[in-house]
Design an enzyme around this catalytic site. Structure first.
Site, PDB file in Angstrom:
ATOM      1  N   LYS A  67       1.706 -15.855  -6.730  1.00 26.48           N
ATOM      2  CA  LYS A  67       0.696 -16.419  -7.638  1.00 26.48           C
ATOM      3  C   LYS A  67       1.171 -16.495  -9.092  1.00 26.48           C
ATOM      4  O   LYS A  67       0.838 -17.444  -9.798  1.00 26.48           O
ATOM      5  CB  LYS A  67      -0.605 -15.613  -7.559  1.00 26.48           C
ATOM      6  N   ASN A  88      -3.733 -19.809  -7.843  1.00 27.02           N
ATOM      7  CA  ASN A  88      -3.840 -19.868  -6.375  1.00 27.02           C
ATOM      8  C   ASN A  88      -3.981 -21.306  -5.892  1.00 27.02           C
ATOM      9  O   ASN A  88      -4.083 -21.544  -4.693  1.00 27.02           O
ATOM     10  CB  ASN A  88      -5.022 -19.021  -5.871  1.00 27.02           C
ATOM     11  N   ASP A 104      -9.985 -17.936  -7.723  1.00 23.57           N
ATOM     12  CA  ASP A 104     -10.356 -16.616  -7.175  1.00 23.57           C
ATOM     13  C   ASP A 104     -11.582 -16.035  -7.872  1.00 23.57           C
ATOM     14  O   ASP A 104     -12.493 -15.510  -7.222  1.00 23.57           O
ATOM     15  CB  ASP A 104      -9.192 -15.632  -7.324  1.00 23.57           C
ATOM     16  N   ALA A 130      -6.187  -2.778 -11.999  1.00 22.39           N
ATOM     17  CA  ALA A 130      -5.805  -3.503 -13.223  1.00 22.39           C
ATOM     18  C   ALA A 130      -4.570  -4.360 -12.956  1.00 22.39           C
ATOM     19  O   ALA A 130      -3.785  -4.623 -13.861  1.00 22.39           O
ATOM     20  CB  ALA A 130      -5.565  -2.525 -14.359  1.00 22.39           C
ATOM     21  N   ALA A 157      -3.201   2.844 -18.888  1.00 25.68           N
ATOM     22  CA  ALA A 157      -2.636   1.899 -19.867  1.00 25.68           C
ATOM     23  C   ALA A 157      -2.773   0.448 -19.399  1.00 25.68           C
ATOM     24  O   ALA A 157      -2.983  -0.454 -20.211  1.00 25.68           O
ATOM     25  CB  ALA A 157      -1.168   2.228 -20.129  1.00 25.68           C
ATOM     26  N   MET A 219     -12.828  -6.420  -2.611  1.00 31.11           N
ATOM     27  CA  MET A 219     -12.178  -7.732  -2.584  1.00 31.11           C
ATOM     28  C   MET A 219     -11.329  -7.917  -1.321  1.00 31.11           C
ATOM     29  O   MET A 219     -10.984  -9.031  -0.966  1.00 31.11           O
ATOM     30  CB  MET A 219     -11.354  -7.956  -3.868  1.00 31.11           C
TER      31      MET A 219
HETATM   32  P1  ATR Z   1      -2.537  -7.090  -7.022  1.00 27.18           P
HETATM   33  O1  ATR Z   1      -1.936  -8.450  -7.227  1.00 27.18           O
HETATM   34  O2  ATR Z   1      -3.060  -6.844  -5.635  1.00 27.18           O
HETATM   35  O3  ATR Z   1      -3.554  -6.769  -8.068  1.00 27.18           O
HETATM   36  P2  ATR Z   1      -0.755  -5.250  -8.328  1.00 27.18           P
HETATM   37  O4  ATR Z   1      -0.648  -6.097  -9.554  1.00 27.18           O
HETATM   38  O5  ATR Z   1       0.436  -4.559  -7.799  1.00 27.18           O
HETATM   39  O6  ATR Z   1      -1.316  -6.096  -7.099  1.00 27.18           O
HETATM   40  O7  ATR Z   1      -1.925  -4.176  -8.604  1.00 27.18           O
HETATM   41  C1  ATR Z   1      -2.313  -3.255  -7.626  1.00 27.18           C
HETATM   42  C2  ATR Z   1      -3.494  -2.450  -8.173  1.00 27.18           C
HETATM   43  O8  ATR Z   1      -3.897  -1.491  -7.204  1.00 27.18           O
HETATM   44  C3  ATR Z   1      -3.170  -1.653  -9.422  1.00 27.18           C
HETATM   45  O9  ATR Z   1      -4.335  -1.496 -10.180  1.00 27.18           O
HETATM   46  C4  ATR Z   1      -2.705  -0.326  -8.827  1.00 27.18           C
HETATM   47  O10 ATR Z   1      -2.795   0.763  -9.699  1.00 27.18           O
HETATM   48  P3  ATR Z   1      -1.602   1.048 -10.787  1.00 27.18           P
HETATM   49  O11 ATR Z   1      -1.787   0.016 -11.859  1.00 27.18           O
HETATM   50  O12 ATR Z   1      -1.844   2.414 -11.255  1.00 27.18           O
HETATM   51  O13 ATR Z   1      -0.321   0.881 -10.018  1.00 27.18           O
HETATM   52  C5  ATR Z   1      -3.716  -0.188  -7.723  1.00 27.18           C
HETATM   53  N1  ATR Z   1      -3.275   0.702  -6.634  1.00 27.18           N
HETATM   54  C6  ATR Z   1      -2.297   0.466  -5.731  1.00 27.18           C
HETATM   55  N2  ATR Z   1      -2.207   1.488  -4.856  1.00 27.18           N
HETATM   56  C7  ATR Z   1      -3.151   2.398  -5.208  1.00 27.18           C
HETATM   57  C8  ATR Z   1      -3.556   3.669  -4.697  1.00 27.18           C
HETATM   58  N3  ATR Z   1      -2.967   4.204  -3.616  1.00 27.18           N
HETATM   59  N4  ATR Z   1      -4.573   4.303  -5.329  1.00 27.18           N
HETATM   60  C9  ATR Z   1      -5.177   3.764  -6.385  1.00 27.18           C
HETATM   61  N5  ATR Z   1      -4.837   2.568  -6.942  1.00 27.18           N
HETATM   62  C10 ATR Z   1      -3.837   1.902  -6.355  1.00 27.18           C
END
Ligand code: ATR
Length: 276
Positions: A67, A88, A104, A130, A157, A219
């Site tokens: 994306k 998307n 989305d 985030a 952050a 989601m």
């Molecule tokens: P996406 O495109 O699905 O948003 P991404 O940009 O990799 O993928 O973001 C994944 C999100 O899920 C992030 O908010 C991540 O938290 P971090 O920013 O701290 O990495 C969160 N995430 C992934 N695995 C997680 C877990 N086991 N517990 C809590 N948050 C998780």
């Protein structure tokens, strides 16, 4: 004459429901649309997109992990794609310029407000995560003018960076960022946009984020079962737990409308997918 060709591009792609959804839309609207799935090599998304349009393809949906690349590749972006930092939906305009759109966020908001009758205006919303998925929906969520929008994330952050990025779109909405443990509820609507459920994980939230009137929205979706997050929310006493199938169908309907100028009815398509 052959039908107009559309496709979804991702890697992997075999699990994608988009061909099924768009073929149901085509049947329902009578639009001459053929819709296929294309797996792009991880190192050649741009080549795959170029080849598709060069052979006469009319439009693409883009999914994980391309994306952001779709956004970067475009010569022009809609405002909602610009805000999302990801696309998307792709098509070529009358000048042959590749246009990036993102449906989305409107898909999520439409599913919540129109299909499910959930009010966002003036409410307290908690968004979990985030990453790209959350960034993609913040603009349309803020456009509903909630009273409060809190972004909670494992890495605080990243949540703070999104609050700063969307401050110009916030209007009267109070936006803030925090870690999961600091989320101070209850919230009216709790939206899980983390990828934690892919690993069967649950963000470590205090139980009091859920009140007796809360609606949880994951989601992610899990046909025939409840997502881990929604199961947890239900156990904490949420009034309603909703999954992302409606968002999936609504983002597809909005892409179909962008390409064809016709908005399909989504209700019957959701019913069909739940029965499939
Ligand atoms: P996406 O495109 O699905 O948003 P991404 O940009 O990799 O993928 O973001 C994944 C999100 O899920 C992030 O908010 C991540 O938290 P971090 O920013 O701290 O990495 C969160 N995430 C992934 N695995 C997680 C877990 N086991 N517990 C809590 N948050 C998780």
């Amino acid at each position: 004459m052959a039908d107009d060709l559309y496709a979804v591009v991702g890697n992997p792609i075999s699990h994608s429901k988009s061909p099924r959804i768009h073929s149901l839309f085509a049947t329902q609207t009578g639009e001459p649309v053929e819709y296929i799935a294309i797996q792009a090599p991880l190192d050649d998304f741009a080549g795959t997109v170029g080849a598709f349009f060069d052979r006469g393809g009319k439009g693409l949906n883009v999914t994980v992990p391309f994306k952001e690349q779709a956004w970067a590749l475009a010569g022009r972006r809609t405002e909602r794609a610009e805000n999302a930092g990801a696309a998307n939906t792709l098509y070529r305009d009358e000048n042959g310029t590749l246009v990036a759109d993102n449906t989305d966020g409107v898909g999520l908001v439409r599913d919540l407000t129109v299909n499910q009758g959930v009010t966002l205006n003036g409410r307290r919303i908690l968004v979990l995560g985030a990453g790209g998925a959350v960034r993609g929906v913040l603009g349309p969520l803020l456009a509903e003018a909630p009273a409060t929008l809190v972004i909670a994330n494992r890495t605080v952050a990243r949540a703070e960076a999104l609050v700063a990025l969307f401050a110009p779109n916030a209007g009267a909405t109070r936006m803030s960022a925090c870690g999961f443990a600091e989320a101070a509820g209850p919230f009216d609507v709790i939206i899980n946009g983390t990828s934690a459920s892919l690993q069967g994980d649950l963000p470590p939230l205090p139980a009091n984020v859920i009140g007796s009137g809360s609606v949880s929205y994951d989601m992610m979706y899990a046909l025939g079962t409840t997502t881990v997050f929604n199961r947890w929310a239900g156990e904490q006493g949420a009034a309603r737990t909703l999954d992302g199938l409606g968002m999936l169908v609504e983002q597809a309907a909005e892409a179909f409308r962008v390409w064809r100028g016709v908005r399909p009815e989504t209700g019957p398509v959701m019913d069909t997918l739940r029965r499939d």
